[in-house]
Every structure is written in C-alpha cells, then in structure tokens.
Design a protein around this motif. Structure first.
Motif, PDB file in Angstrom:
ATOM      1  N   ALA A  80       9.552   4.000  -6.600  1.00 18.95           N
ATOM      2  CA  ALA A  80       8.933   3.756  -5.294  1.00 18.95           C
ATOM      3  C   ALA A  80       9.367   2.404  -4.733  1.00 18.95           C
ATOM      4  O   ALA A  80       9.770   2.296  -3.560  1.00 18.95           O
ATOM      5  CB  ALA A  80       7.411   3.821  -5.413  1.00 18.95           C
ATOM      6  N   ALA A  81       9.284   1.370  -5.556  1.00 21.31           N
ATOM      7  CA  ALA A  81       9.638   0.028  -5.086  1.00 21.31           C
ATOM      8  C   ALA A  81      11.123  -0.049  -4.728  1.00 21.31           C
ATOM      9  O   ALA A  81      11.494  -0.613  -3.690  1.00 21.31           O
ATOM     10  CB  ALA A  81       9.295  -1.010  -6.156  1.00 21.31           C
ATOM     11  N   LEU A 111       0.832  -1.196   0.000  1.00 21.36           N
ATOM     12  CA  LEU A 111       0.000   0.000   0.000  1.00 21.36           C
ATOM     13  C   LEU A 111       0.874   1.256   0.000  1.00 21.36           C
ATOM     14  O   LEU A 111       0.592   2.238  -0.709  1.00 21.36           O
ATOM     15  CB  LEU A 111      -0.925  -0.008   1.215  1.00 21.36           C
ATOM     16  CG  LEU A 111      -2.035   1.032   1.269  1.00 21.36           C
ATOM     17  CD1 LEU A 111      -3.023   0.823   0.125  1.00 21.36           C
ATOM     18  CD2 LEU A 111      -2.772   0.953   2.610  1.00 21.36           C
ATOM     19  N   VAL A 112       1.949   1.236   0.773  1.00 19.53           N
ATOM     20  CA  VAL A 112       2.874   2.371   0.813  1.00 19.53           C
ATOM     21  C   VAL A 112       3.520   2.575  -0.556  1.00 19.53           C
ATOM     22  O   VAL A 112       3.611   3.702  -1.065  1.00 19.53           O
ATOM     23  CB  VAL A 112       3.945   2.147   1.900  1.00 19.53           C
ATOM     24  CG1 VAL A 112       5.079   3.167   1.761  1.00 19.53           C
ATOM     25  CG2 VAL A 112       3.326   2.238   3.295  1.00 19.53           C
ATOM     26  N   ILE A 113       3.986   1.495  -1.177  1.00 21.00           N
ATOM     27  CA  ILE A 113       4.610   1.608  -2.498  1.00 21.00           C
ATOM     28  C   ILE A 113       3.630   2.172  -3.520  1.00 21.00           C
ATOM     29  O   ILE A 113       3.963   3.061  -4.318  1.00 21.00           O
ATOM     30  CB  ILE A 113       5.149   0.240  -2.957  1.00 21.00           C
ATOM     31  CG1 ILE A 113       6.325  -0.188  -2.079  1.00 21.00           C
ATOM     32  CG2 ILE A 113       5.570   0.290  -4.429  1.00 21.00           C
ATOM     33  CD1 ILE A 113       6.803  -1.603  -2.332  1.00 21.00           C
ATOM     34  N   GLU A 114       2.395   1.662  -3.488  1.00 17.51           N
ATOM     35  CA  GLU A 114       1.383   2.150  -4.424  1.00 17.51           C
ATOM     36  C   GLU A 114       1.115   3.640  -4.219  1.00 17.51           C
ATOM     37  O   GLU A 114       1.017   4.414  -5.186  1.00 17.51           O
ATOM     38  CB  GLU A 114       0.092   1.358  -4.238  1.00 17.51           C
ATOM     39  CG  GLU A 114      -1.018   1.751  -5.204  1.00 17.51           C
ATOM     40  CD  GLU A 114      -2.318   1.018  -4.935  1.00 17.51           C
ATOM     41  OE1 GLU A 114      -3.113   0.877  -5.872  1.00 17.51           O
ATOM     42  OE2 GLU A 114      -2.549   0.603  -3.776  1.00 17.51           O
ATOM     43  N   ALA A 115       1.021   4.044  -2.959  1.00 11.39           N
ATOM     44  CA  ALA A 115       0.746   5.452  -2.660  1.00 11.39           C
ATOM     45  C   ALA A 115       1.916   6.343  -3.082  1.00 11.39           C
ATOM     46  O   ALA A 115       1.715   7.441  -3.628  1.00 11.39           O
ATOM     47  CB  ALA A 115       0.454   5.624  -1.179  1.00 11.39           C
ATOM     48  N   LEU A 116       3.146   5.890  -2.826  1.00 12.02           N
ATOM     49  CA  LEU A 116       4.310   6.670  -3.255  1.00 12.02           C
ATOM     50  C   LEU A 116       4.323   6.827  -4.766  1.00 12.02           C
ATOM     51  O   LEU A 116       4.604   7.924  -5.291  1.00 12.02           O
ATOM     52  CB  LEU A 116       5.593   5.980  -2.788  1.00 12.02           C
ATOM     53  CG  LEU A 116       5.908   6.035  -1.293  1.00 12.02           C
ATOM     54  CD1 LEU A 116       7.108   5.151  -0.983  1.00 12.02           C
ATOM     55  CD2 LEU A 116       6.164   7.466  -0.833  1.00 12.02           C
ATOM     56  N   ALA A 117       4.022   5.745  -5.476  1.00 11.35           N
ATOM     57  CA  ALA A 117       3.987   5.824  -6.934  1.00 11.35           C
ATOM     58  C   ALA A 117       2.905   6.780  -7.411  1.00 11.35           C
ATOM     59  O   ALA A 117       3.110   7.565  -8.353  1.00 11.35           O
ATOM     60  CB  ALA A 117       3.779   4.434  -7.527  1.00 11.35           C
ATOM     61  N   ASP A 118       1.734   6.731  -6.762  1.00 12.70           N
ATOM     62  CA  ASP A 118       0.667   7.670  -7.107  1.00 12.70           C
ATOM     63  C   ASP A 118       1.133   9.112  -6.902  1.00 12.70           C
ATOM     64  O   ASP A 118       0.816  10.006  -7.701  1.00 12.70           O
ATOM     65  CB  ASP A 118      -0.585   7.403  -6.264  1.00 12.70           C
ATOM     66  CG  ASP A 118      -1.356   6.181  -6.735  1.00 12.70           C
ATOM     67  OD1 ASP A 118      -1.079   5.679  -7.842  1.00 12.70           O
ATOM     68  OD2 ASP A 118      -2.236   5.726  -5.990  1.00 12.70           O
ATOM     69  N   GLY A 119       1.855   9.336  -5.808  1.00 11.61           N
ATOM     70  CA  GLY A 119       2.389  10.673  -5.568  1.00 11.61           C
ATOM     71  C   GLY A 119       3.347  11.102  -6.667  1.00 11.61           C
ATOM     72  O   GLY A 119       3.342  12.264  -7.097  1.00 11.61           O
ATOM     73  N   GLY A 120       4.171  10.161  -7.134  1.00  8.71           N
ATOM     74  CA  GLY A 120       5.083  10.473  -8.228  1.00  8.71           C
ATOM     75  C   GLY A 120       4.346  10.833  -9.504  1.00  8.71           C
ATOM     76  O   GLY A 120       4.728  11.771 -10.222  1.00  8.71           O
ATOM     77  N   VAL A 121       3.264  10.094  -9.782  1.00  7.87           N
ATOM     78  CA  VAL A 121       2.450  10.402 -10.966  1.00  7.87           C
ATOM     79  C   VAL A 121       1.818  11.779 -10.835  1.00  7.87           C
ATOM     80  O   VAL A 121       1.795  12.569 -11.784  1.00  7.87           O
ATOM     81  CB  VAL A 121       1.370   9.315 -11.168  1.00  7.87           C
ATOM     82  CG1 VAL A 121       0.399   9.712 -12.273  1.00  7.87           C
ATOM     83  CG2 VAL A 121       2.019   7.972 -11.496  1.00  7.87           C
ATOM     84  N   GLY A 136       4.099  14.397 -11.730  1.00 12.82           N
ATOM     85  CA  GLY A 136       4.490  14.513 -13.125  1.00 12.82           C
ATOM     86  C   GLY A 136       5.281  13.362 -13.709  1.00 12.82           C
ATOM     87  O   GLY A 136       5.676  13.421 -14.875  1.00 12.82           O
ATOM     88  N   LEU A 137       5.520  12.296 -12.948  1.00 14.17           N
ATOM     89  CA  LEU A 137       6.289  11.177 -13.480  1.00 14.17           C
ATOM     90  C   LEU A 137       5.394  10.203 -14.242  1.00 14.17           C
ATOM     91  O   LEU A 137       4.235   9.995 -13.860  1.00 14.17           O
ATOM     92  CB  LEU A 137       6.977  10.419 -12.347  1.00 14.17           C
ATOM     93  CG  LEU A 137       8.066  11.152 -11.567  1.00 14.17           C
ATOM     94  CD1 LEU A 137       8.555  10.282 -10.422  1.00 14.17           C
ATOM     95  CD2 LEU A 137       9.226  11.522 -12.485  1.00 14.17           C
ATOM     96  N   PRO A 138       5.891   9.536 -15.272  1.00 14.38           N
ATOM     97  CA  PRO A 138       5.136   8.449 -15.890  1.00 14.38           C
ATOM     98  C   PRO A 138       5.007   7.296 -14.893  1.00 14.38           C
ATOM     99  O   PRO A 138       5.918   7.038 -14.101  1.00 14.38           O
ATOM    100  CB  PRO A 138       5.989   8.043 -17.099  1.00 14.38           C
ATOM    101  CG  PRO A 138       7.313   8.662 -16.903  1.00 14.38           C
ATOM    102  CD  PRO A 138       7.176   9.794 -15.942  1.00 14.38           C
ATOM    103  N   ARG A 139       3.867   6.609 -14.921  1.00 17.66           N
ATOM    104  CA  ARG A 139       3.592   5.605 -13.886  1.00 17.66           C
ATOM    105  C   ARG A 139       4.641   4.492 -13.806  1.00 17.66           C
ATOM    106  O   ARG A 139       5.037   4.123 -12.701  1.00 17.66           O
ATOM    107  CB  ARG A 139       2.194   5.014 -14.069  1.00 17.66           C
ATOM    108  CG  ARG A 139       1.832   4.003 -12.971  1.00 17.66           C
ATOM    109  CD  ARG A 139       0.368   3.691 -12.907  1.00 17.66           C
ATOM    110  NE  ARG A 139      -0.419   4.841 -12.477  1.00 17.66           N
ATOM    111  CZ  ARG A 139      -0.550   5.218 -11.210  1.00 17.66           C
ATOM    112  NH1 ARG A 139       0.063   4.570 -10.236  1.00 17.66           N
ATOM    113  NH2 ARG A 139      -1.293   6.262 -10.902  1.00 17.66           N
ATOM    114  N   PRO A 140       5.096   3.921 -14.925  1.00 16.67           N
ATOM    115  CA  PRO A 140       6.103   2.864 -14.792  1.00 16.67           C
ATOM    116  C   PRO A 140       7.358   3.332 -14.050  1.00 16.67           C
ATOM    117  O   PRO A 140       7.903   2.604 -13.217  1.00 16.67           O
ATOM    118  CB  PRO A 140       6.413   2.482 -16.245  1.00 16.67           C
ATOM    119  CG  PRO A 140       5.171   2.837 -16.993  1.00 16.67           C
ATOM    120  CD  PRO A 140       4.684   4.094 -16.330  1.00 16.67           C
ATOM    121  N   LEU A 141       7.806   4.543 -14.352  1.00 15.47           N
ATOM    122  CA  LEU A 141       8.985   5.064 -13.671  1.00 15.47           C
ATOM    123  C   LEU A 141       8.677   5.326 -12.204  1.00 15.47           C
ATOM    124  O   LEU A 141       9.498   5.018 -11.323  1.00 15.47           O
ATOM    125  CB  LEU A 141       9.460   6.354 -14.349  1.00 15.47           C
ATOM    126  CG  LEU A 141      10.640   7.065 -13.672  1.00 15.47           C
ATOM    127  CD1 LEU A 141      11.849   6.140 -13.581  1.00 15.47           C
ATOM    128  CD2 LEU A 141      10.977   8.354 -14.405  1.00 15.47           C
TER     129      LEU A 141
END
Length: 268
Positions: free
Chosen positions: A205-206, A182-192, A195-200
C-alpha cells in the motif's frame, strides 16, 4: 543571508525537520543554529542527534545577536513566544513562523515587528520530501525570500504564495499527509481482508502511493490519464473505481481540504 545565525524556538517535529534539512543540504552549519525549548525530552533528542547545535531552555539576551528567529511552535503559543522575542528583535532581524493559521498581521502585532515571513511546511519534511509554501510581510526583503526558499528546498519543494492562499495550502499540503496516511491504512486493511499478511499489505500500500506520486510528479501526466491507463475495459480496476465513486471518495477528499482550510482561517 546564507551565513545567517538562527534561533529556532521549539525543538519538536517540524523544528527538527527544518533544521535537519538545512544541515543535510549544507545550507547551514550547526554553529549557526540555536534551539530554544524548555522540554527536557527535546534537549535529550537534540543532544543525541545534533550535539554540536546550540541548545537553551529559554530565550535570553545571549540570543539577541541572532539574525533570524524561527517560531516552530503551535498556534496557541504564538502570542506568548512572539511577546518574548519582541524585546530582542529590531528591523535588522527576520522573524519566521510556521504556526498554522496565524496571519502575518497577527504575527506583526504580537512581535511588534514588520519583517516577518509565514511558512506552512508539512511532516514529510522529516524525510526530505516536504511540500512547503510561504508568504511575506511588506518589510521582508528579497534576500529574506531567497533565504527561506533555499532553507525549505533542503526538505522538499517550496512555493511562494499570496497570504490569501495560505489557508488553502494548510488544507491541502499541511493537513494532507494525514489524509494519505488514512488512505494507506485503508488500502492495507483491504489487502488483509483479501488475504494478505498485514506487513506485506502495508508495504504494498505504501509503495503504491509513493510510486504513483512519483509518476505524477516526474512524468507530468495528469492523474486522470494515469488512472485511465490502469483501468482496462471490463477489468478489475474500473470495477473498483466505480465503488470509490459511489462511496464518494473524491467528494470526501475535496471536502476535507475545504474544511481544513476553513479551520485554518478560524485559527488566525
């Protein structure tokens, strides 16, 4: 007991992880292991991934010669499965359960057997990075303890604990991978969002979680010390940490562990 023969009842994710670890580490060979699972999808997986491991749809007299019976099933199936093995085991056999919340006393009562070990592994065992703990009934021997320690070492770290601590283990490391996902998913969402592309964003995050955990385990430094090393005066990190404290991240994680541990006790 290194050369012990093992019947694994349940060929799902955790059964796959534990057997895979034993095989990969050389602790056991395929000829020593038999999987019992009525699910045809499970048979297909084992046949494709480990074709030399024995497989059966149900327990039978042919399994009675095994040294160890590993119950890799969900808690609600334990009464049924333990009753099935009751006619096959005597005190020369070791029974191991990985069912969350099911106490040693309950296991012994259902199996009519006293030589029992209870294990709490977790899903990172699938990639050799698990965190497992175990406790033992009075009739389990020193050799039994050495066997389970060596078996679990093939899929990560392992610790022996008192049974009174097993619910806490379940709340922390047993359920913990879900919290971290859940933390990794949330961090990635924050990156998106930033302005970051989701794969990056997901990769960063991971890897950040993986790398930080590696720093904690390999340096021996307290997480607070490592946190402070990133938080420069008046900088970006300390501003972000203020938000996390205000939103209760620390308290939420503490309460999550406590709630999971309490639920584990209820299952038992």
């Amino acid at each position: 007991m290194k050369k012990a023969t093992v019947v694994v009842i349940g060929g799902g994710q955790m059964g796959r992880a534990l057997v895979g670890g034993m095989l990969a580490s050389g602790f056991a060979t395929a000829e020593q292991i038999t999987i019992v699972d009525p699910n045809p999808d499970s048979r297909q997986w084992w046949t494709s991934q480990h074709p030399t491991v024995g497989f059966g749809d149900r327990l039978g007299s042919e399994n009675a010669q095994a040294d160890i019976f590993l119950l890799a099933v969900k808690p609600h199936l334990i009464p049924h499965v333990a009753a099935e093995i009751a006619g096959l085991v005597d005190q020369t056999k070791l029974v191991i359960s990985i069912a969350a919340g099911v106490s040693l006393q309950t296991l012994c009562e259902h199996a009519g057997h006293e030589r029992v070990i209870r294990v709490m592994p977790n899903t990172p065992s699938l990639v050799g990075a698990g965190a497992s703990a175990f406790c033992v009934a009075a009739a389990a021997t020193d050799d039994d303890c050495r066997w389970i320690e060596q078996a679990l070492a093939g899929v990560g770290t392992v610790a022996r604990v008192a049974e009174a601590q097993m619910d806490a283990v379940t709340g922390l490391s047993g359920s913990g991978p879900a919290y971290i996902c859940l933390v990794i998913e949330a961090l990635a969402d924050g990156g998106v969002l930033a302005g970051l592309p989701r794969p990056l964003a997901m990769t960063l995050a991971a890897q950040t979680v993986l790398g930080t955990a590696k720093m904690v385990t390999e340096t021996g430094r307290h997480p607070a010390e490592l946190k402070d090393a990133v938080a420069s005066p008046g900088g970006t990190t300390i501003a972000a940490l203020k938000v996390l404290e205000e939103r209760g991240l620390r308290a939420a994680l503490i309460n999550a562990v406590e709630t999971s541990a309490r639920r584990s006790g209820e299952l038992g």
